[in-house]
Design an enzyme around this catalytic site. Structure first.
Site, PDB file in Angstrom:
ATOM      1  N   LEU A  62       1.000  -1.290  -0.077  1.00  0.00           N
ATOM      2  CA  LEU A  62       0.023   0.084   0.007  1.00  0.00           C
ATOM      3  C   LEU A  62       0.692   1.231  -0.109  1.00  0.00           C
ATOM      4  O   LEU A  62       2.053   1.153   0.447  1.00  0.00           O
ATOM      5  CB  LEU A  62      -0.737  -0.019   1.172  1.00  0.00           C
ATOM      6  N   ASP A  63       0.506   2.239  -0.602  1.00  0.00           N
ATOM      7  CA  ASP A  63       1.116   3.572  -0.606  1.00  0.00           C
ATOM      8  C   ASP A  63       1.457   4.004   0.734  1.00  0.00           C
ATOM      9  O   ASP A  63       0.806   3.749   1.848  1.00  0.00           O
ATOM     10  CB  ASP A  63       0.501   4.474  -1.473  1.00  0.00           C
ATOM     11  N   LYS A  64       2.501   4.867   0.785  1.00  0.00           N
ATOM     12  CA  LYS A  64       2.716   5.327   2.460  1.00  0.00           C
ATOM     13  C   LYS A  64       1.512   6.148   3.008  1.00  0.00           C
ATOM     14  O   LYS A  64       1.497   5.947   4.220  1.00  0.00           O
ATOM     15  CB  LYS A  64       3.916   6.528   2.112  1.00  0.00           C
TER      16      LYS A  64
END
Length: 184
Positions: A86-88
């Site tokens: 998942l993105d930051k």
């Protein structure tokens, strides 16, 4: 100063440093754990695996602190147990493999897109339709590689497809459920 014809340039390239993953004492939010896998809630701000600008303090570093000998996936030696990311700035549920068998099985599910991934998102504006499909090519911006960009002509980036449906309208924002097909 601009480089002009006839100018001489010298470039120093340092010897490559061997990357080493350092354990990170971080309290994981574990939702489920058994002998084969771990299900966690990844918080906003936590990077999943080491990369440019984020060599430590990642989820992988935290997993190394809590677990020994997590399996590797193919050539991704810096991502033990990781089968997706998942993105930051995204919070959500992640599945981590704890065995060779589970990393193989989970990786196949994600690559063949048989897993059901849904996200809820608040988007600006009152979306006119109740559901729909968003398609395009997404890749790193040609002007700023830290930013992702949509390439409508499909000349750059990778194909991306997401189906959405409106859950609730709040006037200036709309809560939607997004069902990912491609993971982008």
């Amino acid at each position: 100063k601009k480089v002009l014809a006839g100018d001489r340039l010298s470039l120093y390239i340092p010897e490559p440093e061997e990357a080493s993953l350092k354990p990170y004492d971080f309290k994981l939010k574990i939702i489920h754990e058994d002998n084969d896998l771990l299900v966690i809630n990844k918080p906003v701000g936590l990077v999943v695996h080491p990369g440019a600008g984020n060599w430590d303090g990642t989820l992988v570093n935290a997993l190394m602190f809590h677990f020994k000998n997590l399996p590797q996936r193919g050539s991704f030696n810096d991502r033990p147990g990781i089968v997706h990311r998942l993105d930051k700035l995204t919070t959500g549920i992640m599945v981590v493999a704890k065995t060779e068998e589970s990393i193989t099985h989970l990786s196949k599910q994600f690559s063949s897109r048989t897993s059901d991934r849904r996200y809820w998102a608040l988007v600006w504006g009152d979306i006119e339709v109740n559901d729909g499909r968003i398609e395009g090519h997404i890749g790193r911006s040609l002007k700023n590689r830290k930013v992702m960009q949509v390439f409508p002509e499909g000349d750059f980036g990778k194909e991306a497809a997401t189906n959405f449906k409106v859950i609730k309208r709040y006037g200036y924002v709309t809560l939607v459920e997004c069902k990912l097909e491609t993971g982008r």
